[in-house]
Design a protein around this motif. Structure first.
Motif, PDB file in Angstrom:
ATOM      1  N   VAL A  78      22.982  30.805  23.017  1.00 26.84           N
ATOM      2  CA  VAL A  78      22.623  30.498  21.632  1.00 26.84           C
ATOM      3  C   VAL A  78      22.817  31.561  20.674  1.00 26.84           C
ATOM      4  O   VAL A  78      23.430  31.281  19.618  1.00 26.84           O
ATOM      5  CB  VAL A  78      21.055  29.978  22.041  1.00 26.84           C
ATOM      6  CG1 VAL A  78      20.426  29.845  20.512  1.00 26.84           C
ATOM      7  CG2 VAL A  78      21.145  28.634  22.736  1.00 26.84           C
ATOM      8  N   GLU A  81      26.215  31.673  19.602  1.00 26.44           N
ATOM      9  CA  GLU A  81      26.554  30.391  18.708  1.00 26.44           C
ATOM     10  C   GLU A  81      26.125  30.906  17.380  1.00 26.44           C
ATOM     11  O   GLU A  81      26.884  30.496  16.457  1.00 26.44           O
ATOM     12  CB  GLU A  81      26.045  29.241  19.348  1.00 26.44           C
ATOM     13  CG  GLU A  81      26.739  28.783  20.697  1.00 26.44           C
ATOM     14  CD  GLU A  81      28.165  28.271  20.487  1.00 26.44           C
ATOM     15  OE1 GLU A  81      28.315  27.284  19.499  1.00 26.44           O
ATOM     16  OE2 GLU A  81      28.917  28.933  21.109  1.00 26.44           O
ATOM     17  N   ALA A 131      16.990  27.160  17.917  1.00 26.73           N
ATOM     18  CA  ALA A 131      17.627  27.124  19.180  1.00 26.73           C
ATOM     19  C   ALA A 131      17.968  25.879  19.430  1.00 26.73           C
ATOM     20  O   ALA A 131      18.951  25.294  19.968  1.00 26.73           O
ATOM     21  CB  ALA A 131      17.055  27.939  20.348  1.00 26.73           C
ATOM     22  N   VAL A 134      21.008  24.443  18.136  1.00 28.31           N
ATOM     23  CA  VAL A 134      22.316  24.687  18.818  1.00 28.31           C
ATOM     24  C   VAL A 134      22.438  23.918  20.238  1.00 28.31           C
ATOM     25  O   VAL A 134      23.344  23.274  20.626  1.00 28.31           O
ATOM     26  CB  VAL A 134      22.243  26.326  19.212  1.00 28.31           C
ATOM     27  CG1 VAL A 134      23.311  26.614  20.106  1.00 28.31           C
ATOM     28  CG2 VAL A 134      22.234  27.163  17.801  1.00 28.31           C
ATOM     29  N   HIS A 135      21.358  23.845  20.756  1.00 35.09           N
ATOM     30  CA  HIS A 135      21.271  23.016  22.013  1.00 35.09           C
ATOM     31  C   HIS A 135      21.587  21.467  21.978  1.00 35.09           C
ATOM     32  O   HIS A 135      22.369  20.972  22.624  1.00 35.09           O
ATOM     33  CB  HIS A 135      19.818  23.099  22.832  1.00 35.09           C
ATOM     34  CG  HIS A 135      19.551  24.449  23.322  1.00 35.09           C
ATOM     35  ND1 HIS A 135      20.350  24.946  24.350  1.00 35.09           N
ATOM     36  CD2 HIS A 135      18.421  25.147  23.180  1.00 35.09           C
ATOM     37  CE1 HIS A 135      19.868  26.043  24.607  1.00 35.09           C
ATOM     38  NE2 HIS A 135      18.877  26.271  23.921  1.00 35.09           N
ATOM     39  N   ASN A 372      28.914  23.295  16.371  1.00 35.80           N
ATOM     40  CA  ASN A 372      27.448  23.247  15.920  1.00 35.80           C
ATOM     41  C   ASN A 372      27.175  22.195  14.494  1.00 35.80           C
ATOM     42  O   ASN A 372      27.068  22.641  13.473  1.00 35.80           O
ATOM     43  CB  ASN A 372      26.962  24.643  15.471  1.00 35.80           C
ATOM     44  CG  ASN A 372      26.894  25.228  16.551  1.00 35.80           C
ATOM     45  OD1 ASN A 372      25.922  25.209  17.627  1.00 35.80           O
ATOM     46  ND2 ASN A 372      27.690  26.242  16.934  1.00 35.80           N
TER      47      ASN A 372
END
Length: 755
Positions: A78, A81, A131, A134-135, A372
């Motif tokens: 993360v 990213e 986060a 991002v996930h 993303n």
């Protein structure tokens, strides 16, 4: 990221928040705050679904859905990213998340202010974390199930029938990948995705109303319209940009309006609740709209497992071990469930069968590092002009036609989205996972097609095939499957007929209900029929092919359209493969009826006429059952209604506190510019369409107009819960003020947020 300075939220008479901040991140903090204020349960429910945390709130029947959601989360670094994104974009995303959490903190301090669902369900909202943005990647686009279907048809020598369901651009024939065992492909290869297809199991009623064929057709028909007019063709002397995105209708509204302003930054329009930024709207310099384009962004890989160790698979001449993650799914009123999530080189493992030495993995562009999409909209909002949009486009994963028009008179189009490079396959069937068919990266955004200031003075997109010939021939198609072109063709007719096009003309075109499929079908109706078939044909022969809500012929036509689909399938698809070829696209259906061939038998014309006569008779009977015995009283809008229900409807407490918004009648269908699709197997209620419509007068921004359904808030205690419903049904666009003086004339409430 805490709020840096005070933010003013000025709500206008339609509930649109005009967010005034001292910095751009603070403006996004304000957007997060107002989204949570107006749509908290909606974004909370979606977050739970995306993170695989439904079972802990709603029970054991959601465990498979949580399993699937967790399998499709991004599992990379993360921090890496976030470090790879522009710092100003990340700052805005952090602020948006903090704005949501700030509103949640307020409500936690006074739980009586929570939306009614929380008390009824004994829930509390989840806190947000950057986060999570991002996930969450939306890894399943649905194309792998198409790959399985084609392989199964190819295995029995009937691949040509697939073109009935999904005609391919350029009449392409899918290529069978070298080494693929067609006979071994089955629905089981979809693994967890096959088990979770369909609606979430909120109630037995919701599940009972699910028809996989009709619902898939409805989902595939989702799209959007957009057109952009140059000053030379505009009645205003300025560019016009119109956009109406077609998404699901029947639950929560998928768009939320907001106006974000800070020094050097001013953007207004509609965002997707839970995603920071404005997806469609305008800045003080340019307007931007979007429609779905088509990029095949997934592939299914068949893996060979090691005979003595099924946790290893063959790849590039070696046995490689699956990466594994063990997750515990908490279950309300039940025992925790432990699941093992496997990942191969290509992506998450959907199916793992150690007894047969076989597994499948799915590659998806959205699960790659750097994909993303959640941050891409912020980047587009921060861009100042056409050239800066090109840089922002690098982040945009989803396939999109981006429309552009600026105050200097320029209009433009870009195809956005990540295109996987497949040197060894066409992406239309599963491929062996031994490494030969692995993707070779993503096509650079700079190589994607674009258009600036076209000579004809306008352009449009409606999900139709629109790749420039020189681009597609040089680089290969982004996808072989595209929407039927009827909406686009009608838009072209209207725009091509007018020398000058105004704001009101765009609003009218967004509500155009002329059916080009009906126009194509009517000349084919046989003459000299008997009984109710002749009554049906007589009603349709003089019809203007408009699907008005008060039209009797429109009501009959929709019954006929459904019957024709069934009849054509029965006539040309063998019973043995009806499980695979479950529907017929209107393009091959109308082609078959217009130019009947030997698939209908030795006398195709007579067989076509007999098929039409039988379908007319059945349609008349069905209309009589649906609307009553007197055809003079039939009205399409009497069944084609706009009914908005809470996603958890069917639970008595939810129904009592949040009753359906209903009674509205609609015209149109999935193929009119005024797209109003329905699922015939369930009912004729509108299931998709444009719940948000905008027409931008580029440069005279206060002359722009907008429509939304049903309102800004999903809380029935709010005055903005359904205040847009009647105007949307009537197609009565309202002003969309942007300049400070125009906005202030409509302000009804002001809220101050302080650090």
């Amino acid at each position: 990221m805490p709020l840096r300075a005070s933010v003013t939220i000025a709500d206008d008479e339609w509930g649109v928040p005009h967010i005034r901040a001292a910095s751009i991140p603070d403006a996004y903090f304000g957007q997060g705050y107002v989204v949570a204020r107006d749509r908290l349960f909606q974004i909370d429910l979606q977050l739970r679904r995306d993170l695989g945390r439904l079972a802990e709130a709603f029970g054991a029947r959601f465990v498979p859905h949580d399993h699937a959601a967790r399998l499709l989360l991004y599992r990379g670094d993360v921090d890496a990213e976030l470090a790879g994104l522009p710092t100003d974009v990340v700052a805005c995303a952090r602020a948006y998340v903090d704005g949501i959490n700030a509103r949640i903190a307020e409500l936690e301090g006074d739980p009586a202010l929570l939306p009614p669902e929380y008390g009824l369900l004994s829930l509390r909202p989840l806190r947000w974390d950057i986060a999570d943005l991002v996930h969450i990647r939306s890894g399943d686009m649905g194309s792998v199930s198409d790959e399985v279907r084609r392989a199964r048809l190819a295995a029995i020598g009937l691949l040509d029938l697939d073109a009935l369901m999904a005609p391919l651009a350029g009449d392409w024939t899918p290529q069978v990948p070298e080494g693929l065992d067609l006979a071994a492909i089955s629905e089981a290869d979809l693994g967890i995705l096959g088990k979770t297809e369909g609606p979430l199991p909120w109630s037995d009623t919701a599940l009972a109303g699910y028809d996989p064929v009709e619902d898939r057709l409805d989902r595939d028909a989702h799209g959007s319209n957009a057109w952009t007019i140059a000053p030379a063709r505009s009645a205003t002397g300025r560019p016009i940009l119109a956009n109406d995105p077609h998404l699901g209708i029947g639950g929560f509204s998928p768009r939320h309006l907001a106006h974000l302003s800070a020094p050097g930054f001013d953007v207004i329009g509609a965002g997707s609740p839970g995603m920071p930024g404005i997806m469609q709207g305008h800045t003080d310099h340019y307007a931007f709209g979007r429609t779905n384009s088509h990029i095949d962004q997934e592939d299914l890989y068949v893996l060979a497992l090691k005979p003595d160790d099924p946790e290893c698979y063959r790849h590039r001449g070696q046995w490689k071990r699956f990466a594994q993650v063990t997750e515990t799914i908490r279950v309300k009123d039940g025992d925790d469930v432990v699941v093992t999530l496997r990942h191969a080189e290509q992506g998450p493992v959907l199916f793992h069968d150690s007894s047969h030495g076989r597994a499948t993995a799915m590659a998806s562009v959205s699960l790659r590092p750097g994909a993303n999409m959640t941050f891409a909209i912020i980047a587009l909002n921060l861009a100042k002009n056409w050239d800066e949009l090109a840089q922002a486009a690098r982040l945009h994963v989803a396939p999109t036609n981006l429309h552009y028009a600026d105050v200097d008179g320029h209009i433009g189009w870009r195809l956005l989205g990540h295109v996987p490079v497949r040197p060894q396959s066409d992406g239309l069937m599963p491929v062996p996972g031994d490494g030969r068919f692995d993707w070779q990266g993503i096509l650079p955004a700079e190589q994607m097609p674009k258009l600036l200031d076209p000579a004809q003075g306008w352009f449009a997109s409606a999900n139709q095939f629109n790749l420039p010939p020189d681009w597609s021939s040089a680089k290969g198609l982004t996808s072989f499957t595209w929407n039927a072109p009827y909406r686009y063709d009608r838009i072209v007719q209207v725009l091509g007929e007018a020398d000058s096009h105004g704001i009101a003309d765009s609003v009218a075109l967004q509500h155009d209900d002329l059916s080009l499929p009906a126009r194509a079908l009517l000349p084919l109706l046989p003459k000299g029929l008997d009984g109710v078939a002749e009554q049906a044909a007589a009603m349709l022969r003089d019809w203007d092919a408009r699907l008005g809500a008060d039209s009797a012929p429109a009501a009959l036509f929709e019954m006929l359209w459904t019957e024709l689909g069934k009849a054509c399938l029965a006539a040309i698809v063998p019973d043995a493969v009806r499980e695979l070829v479950t529907s017929i696209d209107p393009r091959p259906m109308l082609a078959l009826l217009t130019h009947p061939d030997t698939r209908l038998g030795p006398d195709p014309d007579a067989a076509r006429d007999a098929l039409l006569a039988a379908a007319l008779g059945r349609a008349w009977e069905r209309a009589s059952e649906t609307f009553g015995a007197d055809p003079a009283t039939w009205r399409w809008g009497d069944v084609h209604r706009v009914v908005l229900r809470h996603p958890l409807s069917g639970r008595p407490a939810i129904d009592a506190a949040l009753p359906a918004i209903e009674s509205g009648r609609s015209g149109g269908d999935a193929f009119t510019v005024m797209a109003r699709g329905y699922v015939a197997a369930r009912d004729y209620h509108v299931s998709h369409g444009a719940s948000f419509l905008i027409v931008c007068d580029v440069g005279d921004w206060d002359a722009s107009c907008v429509l939304t359904l049903p309102g800004q808030s999903i809380d029935p205690r709010s005055p903005y819960y359904r205040d847009g419903y009647a105007a949307w049904l009537a197609g009565r666009a309202r002003p969309f003020p942007f300049g400070r003086a125009a906005v202030d004339a409509h302000i009804r409430q002001v809220t101050e947020l302080h650090p």
